[in-house]
Motif scaffolding. Structure first.
Motif, PDB file in Angstrom:
ATOM      1  N   UNK A  29       0.838  -1.206   0.000  1.00 11.64           N
ATOM      2  CA  UNK A  29       0.000   0.000   0.000  1.00 11.64           C
ATOM      3  C   UNK A  29       0.870   1.253   0.000  1.00 11.64           C
ATOM      4  N   UNK A  30       1.934   1.237   0.757  1.00 15.03           N
ATOM      5  CA  UNK A  30       2.856   2.373   0.821  1.00 15.03           C
ATOM      6  C   UNK A  30       3.496   2.623  -0.550  1.00 15.03           C
ATOM      7  N   UNK A  31       3.921   1.566  -1.187  1.00 21.91           N
ATOM      8  CA  UNK A  31       4.519   1.664  -2.518  1.00 21.91           C
ATOM      9  C   UNK A  31       3.506   2.238  -3.516  1.00 21.91           C
ATOM     10  N   UNK A  32       2.275   1.741  -3.482  1.00 20.66           N
ATOM     11  CA  UNK A  32       1.231   2.228  -4.393  1.00 20.66           C
ATOM     12  C   UNK A  32       0.907   3.690  -4.117  1.00 20.66           C
ATOM     13  N   UNK A  33       0.843   4.063  -2.859  1.00 22.61           N
ATOM     14  CA  UNK A  33       0.517   5.434  -2.470  1.00 22.61           C
ATOM     15  C   UNK A  33       1.632   6.389  -2.899  1.00 22.61           C
ATOM     16  N   UNK A  34       2.857   6.009  -2.680  1.00 22.42           N
ATOM     17  CA  UNK A  34       3.983   6.857  -3.080  1.00 22.42           C
ATOM     18  C   UNK A  34       4.012   7.052  -4.599  1.00 22.42           C
ATOM     19  N   UNK A  35       3.643   6.016  -5.331  1.00 22.91           N
ATOM     20  CA  UNK A  35       3.623   6.109  -6.786  1.00 22.91           C
ATOM     21  C   UNK A  35       2.584   7.126  -7.267  1.00 22.91           C
ATOM     22  N   UNK A  36       1.504   7.278  -6.539  1.00 25.25           N
ATOM     23  CA  UNK A  36       0.436   8.217  -6.919  1.00 25.25           C
ATOM     24  C   UNK A  36       0.617   9.595  -6.286  1.00 25.25           C
ATOM     25  N   UNK A  37       1.515   9.729  -5.354  1.00 27.72           N
ATOM     26  CA  UNK A  37       1.645  10.970  -4.581  1.00 27.72           C
ATOM     27  C   UNK A  37       1.933  12.192  -5.441  1.00 27.72           C
ATOM     28  N   UNK A  38       2.678  12.026  -6.512  1.00 27.82           N
ATOM     29  CA  UNK A  38       3.002  13.188  -7.348  1.00 27.82           C
ATOM     30  C   UNK A  38       1.747  13.793  -7.984  1.00 27.82           C
ATOM     31  N   UNK A  39       0.699  13.001  -8.115  1.00 23.79           N
ATOM     32  CA  UNK A  39      -0.543  13.487  -8.722  1.00 23.79           C
ATOM     33  C   UNK A  39      -1.329  14.424  -7.806  1.00 23.79           C
ATOM     34  N   UNK A  40      -1.007  14.406  -6.526  1.00 22.38           N
ATOM     35  CA  UNK A  40      -1.745  15.261  -5.585  1.00 22.38           C
ATOM     36  C   UNK A  40      -0.913  16.457  -5.139  1.00 22.38           C
ATOM     37  N   UNK A  41       0.273  16.593  -5.694  1.00 26.55           N
ATOM     38  CA  UNK A  41       1.138  17.724  -5.357  1.00 26.55           C
ATOM     39  C   UNK A  41       0.403  19.031  -5.626  1.00 26.55           C
ATOM     40  N   UNK A  42       0.370  19.905  -4.650  1.00 25.23           N
ATOM     41  CA  UNK A  42      -0.273  21.207  -4.804  1.00 25.23           C
ATOM     42  C   UNK A  42      -1.738  21.247  -4.416  1.00 25.23           C
ATOM     43  N   UNK A  43      -2.320  20.102  -4.116  1.00 22.72           N
ATOM     44  CA  UNK A  43      -3.726  20.082  -3.704  1.00 22.72           C
ATOM     45  C   UNK A  43      -3.848  20.321  -2.202  1.00 22.72           C
ATOM     46  N   UNK A  44      -5.007  20.776  -1.799  1.00 18.83           N
ATOM     47  CA  UNK A  44      -5.257  20.920  -0.362  1.00 18.83           C
ATOM     48  C   UNK A  44      -5.127  19.554   0.300  1.00 18.83           C
ATOM     49  N   UNK A  45      -4.756  19.580   1.567  1.00 19.83           N
ATOM     50  CA  UNK A  45      -4.512  18.347   2.318  1.00 19.83           C
ATOM     51  C   UNK A  45      -5.701  17.389   2.254  1.00 19.83           C
ATOM     52  N   UNK A  46      -6.904  17.890   2.488  1.00 22.21           N
ATOM     53  CA  UNK A  46      -8.091  17.032   2.514  1.00 22.21           C
ATOM     54  C   UNK A  46      -8.355  16.401   1.154  1.00 22.21           C
TER      55      UNK A  46
END
Length: 189
Positions: A131-148
């Motif tokens: 899950x951590x690996x999958x989440x890190x892979x998608x993390x760049x897509x949420x860069x700049x978005x509000x935390x929520x």
């Protein structure tokens, strides 16, 4: 019924060759199954459904699949192991999601359990790491978005992969903290 396996093809006159030209429904079903198996492994139930959709009678399907199983061309255990390995590697799915997919393919529960038990990610920590690996892979897509918003998007992605809620919350929180440099509530990643 025209077009069904075992009926005389429309292009062959009924009296041509003395009537011995009737195609063998077992041979036709076997050829269809073998062509299908050239693409990838299938569960017995998947092949059975395919052959029935293509017009094979259930008795013929059972006969063909029993023979293919006896020579090792159809093997639900091998199919399940291969499916788990492939979907783990390509889609990073959880145990729960993998089991659900195999159930949808009508694989026996004991075969599913055995395939998942052989999976090297089977323990809770292995699931968390996946899950951590999958989440890190998608993390760049949420860069700049509000935390929520970032939290919701990452959590949704992991939930669709079948991870438990507690794992999702823990992993998304960790990844967002990593992105924000450990600052809780950072609105600009």
């Amino acid at each position: 019924m025209p077009g069904r396996i075992g009926s005389t093809p429309a292009h062959v006159p009924p009296d041509a060759g003395g009537g011995d030209l009737e195609p063998d429904p077992v041979e036709i079903a076997r050829e269809m199954a073998l062509r299908r198996l050239e693409m990838r492994d299938y569960s017995r139930a998947e092949l059975a459904a395919y052959l029935v959709r293509r017009g094979a009678e259930p008795e013929v399907v059972d006969q063909v699949l029993t023979r293919l199983e006896s020579v090792g061309l159809v093997d639900d255990a091998r199919f399940a192991r291969s499916w788990v390995d492939s979907r783990r590697r390509t889609k990073q799915l959880s145990q729960r999601a993998l089991a659900q997919e195999l159930r949808a393919k009508k694989v026996d529960a004991e075969v599913i359990e055995s395939a998942l038990a052989r999976d090297d990610e089977v323990d809770g920590e292995g699931e968390r790491q996946l899950a951590l690996q999958a989440c890190r892979a998608r993390a760049s897509r949420v860069h700049g978005l509000e935390h929520e918003v970032a939290f919701r998007r990452l959590a949704g992605a992991l939930a669709r992969k079948g991870f438990e809620t507690s794992t999702v919350v823990s992993v998304v929180t960790q990844v967002l903290e990593e992105l924000g440099g450990g600052r809780e509530g950072n609105d600009d990643f």
